[in-house]
Design a protein around this motif. Structure first.
Motif, short mmCIF file in Angstrom:
data_model
loop_
_atom_site.label_atom_id
_atom_site.label_comp_id
_atom_site.label_asym_id
_atom_site.label_seq_id
_atom_site.Cartn_x
_atom_site.Cartn_y
_atom_site.Cartn_z
N LEU A 28 0.82 -1.22 0.00
CA LEU A 28 0.00 0.00 0.00
C LEU A 28 0.85 1.26 0.00
O LEU A 28 0.42 2.30 -0.51
N LEU A 29 2.06 1.17 0.57
CA LEU A 29 2.94 2.34 0.58
C LEU A 29 3.42 2.71 -0.82
O LEU A 29 3.97 3.78 -1.01
N ARG A 30 3.19 1.84 -1.79
CA ARG A 30 3.53 2.17 -3.17
C ARG A 30 2.50 3.11 -3.80
O ARG A 30 2.72 3.63 -4.90
N GLY A 31 1.39 3.30 -3.12
CA GLY A 31 0.39 4.22 -3.63
C GLY A 31 -0.80 3.53 -4.26
O GLY A 31 -0.94 2.31 -4.22
N ARG A 32 -1.67 4.33 -4.86
CA ARG A 32 -2.91 3.82 -5.42
C ARG A 32 -2.73 2.72 -6.47
O ARG A 32 -3.52 1.78 -6.52
N PRO A 33 -1.71 2.79 -7.34
CA PRO A 33 -1.57 1.73 -8.35
C PRO A 33 -1.37 0.33 -7.76
O PRO A 33 -1.60 -0.67 -8.45
N VAL A 38 -2.75 -5.67 -3.70
CA VAL A 38 -3.15 -6.09 -2.36
C VAL A 38 -4.30 -7.09 -2.46
O VAL A 38 -4.33 -8.10 -1.75
N ALA A 39 -5.24 -6.82 -3.36
CA ALA A 39 -6.35 -7.75 -3.56
C ALA A 39 -5.84 -9.11 -4.04
O ALA A 39 -6.32 -10.16 -3.60
N VAL A 40 -4.84 -9.10 -4.93
CA VAL A 40 -4.24 -10.34 -5.41
C VAL A 40 -3.55 -11.07 -4.27
O VAL A 40 -3.68 -12.29 -4.11
N TYR A 41 -2.82 -10.32 -3.45
CA TYR A 41 -2.10 -10.92 -2.32
C TYR A 41 -3.06 -11.56 -1.33
O TYR A 41 -2.85 -12.69 -0.87
N ALA A 170 -9.16 -1.06 2.73
CA ALA A 170 -10.32 -0.17 2.80
C ALA A 170 -9.94 1.18 3.39
O ALA A 170 -10.39 2.24 2.93
N ALA A 171 -9.07 1.17 4.43
CA ALA A 171 -8.63 2.42 5.04
C ALA A 171 -7.80 3.23 4.06
O ALA A 171 -7.92 4.47 4.01
N HIS A 172 -6.98 2.57 3.26
CA HIS A 172 -6.17 3.26 2.26
C HIS A 172 -7.05 3.91 1.21
O HIS A 172 -6.79 5.04 0.76
N VAL A 173 -8.09 3.21 0.80
CA VAL A 173 -9.02 3.77 -0.18
C VAL A 173 -9.75 4.97 0.41
O VAL A 173 -9.94 6.01 -0.26
#
Length: 221
Positions: A28-33, A38-41, A170-173
């Motif tokens: 997530l620290l890589r940003g929105r892309p 994360v979903a794949v992981y 979800a928090a990142h979004v």
């Protein structure tokens, strides 16, 4: 569904998985892309953990009770438990002062297959510390339930298991770029505690396995 409260409780305990959370944070620290990664992981963790639980449940259900409770089986369990406990206590570098962890080495963004493989590998590597999962599978097996009764329990366990990484996503979004500083602080704390925490878990599992095996031989002695 008398087992449901116990299964939910074990799943909640098991879901506090530092390695899975740390890898999610690093992504997530890589940003929105990186959000799709994360979903794949998380999908990789879910598929692998469920497959392992399914195999264990079916395997234990088909294994003759006489074999599972034989002296040879308890001897093997005792040796494994002693080895795990010894490694946890004597692991090189334990107790040394360590700087902030850099986090796991992750594949480059844009490679979902590599991230999926990472999720599978991390899940398998942490199976020796999956004591709550083993307890849940054992409880399901001992209850001698029909497939239609125990399969939903196993699915429920695994969905709860992956809730924390999904909550981070979800928090990142929701927070967007504001989540960066919070994730960085959480990454530092988790990174410093991950190895020590895993050693404690490994030692606890080893102790319980060894104690159970010694208890068996004391009873029959």
């Amino acid at each position: 569904m008398e087992l449901l409260p116990a299964i939910v409780g074990l799943a909640v305990v098991d879901s506090i998985n530092p390695s899975a959370l740390l890898a999610t944070i690093v992504l997530l620290l890589r940003g929105r892309p990186a959000r799709p990664l994360v979903a794949v992981y998380v999908a990789a963790i879910l598929v692998t953990y469920f497959a392992v639980g399914l195999a264990l449940t079916l395997g234990l259900g088909l294994t003759p009770r006489a074999l599972v409770e034989s002296d040879a089986a308890y001897l093997a369990q005792g040796v494994l438990g002693a080895a795990m406990l010894a490694y946890a206590v004597l692991a090189p570098g334990r107790g040394r002062e360590r700087g902030p962890a850099a986090g796991p080495r992750l594949p480059a963004a844009g490679r979902p297959a590599a991230v999926f493989a990472l999720g599978v590998a991390v899940t398998f590597l942490e199976l020796p510390t999956a004591l709550p999962y083993l307890g849940a599978v054992g409880a399901i097996t001992r209850a001698d339930l029909a497939v239609g009764d125990w399969l939903p329990l196993l699915v429920t366990y695994n969905l709860i298991f992956v809730l924390p990484p999904l909550a981070l996503l979800a928090a990142h979004v929701a927070l967007g770029d504001r989540a960066g500083a919070l994730l960085e602080r959480l990454r530092t704390r988790l990174g410093a505690a991950t190895r020590e925490g895993l050693l404690w878990l490994l030692g606890l599992v080893g102790f319980l396995l060894l104690a159970d095996a010694l208890g068996h031989f004391r009873v029959i002695g």
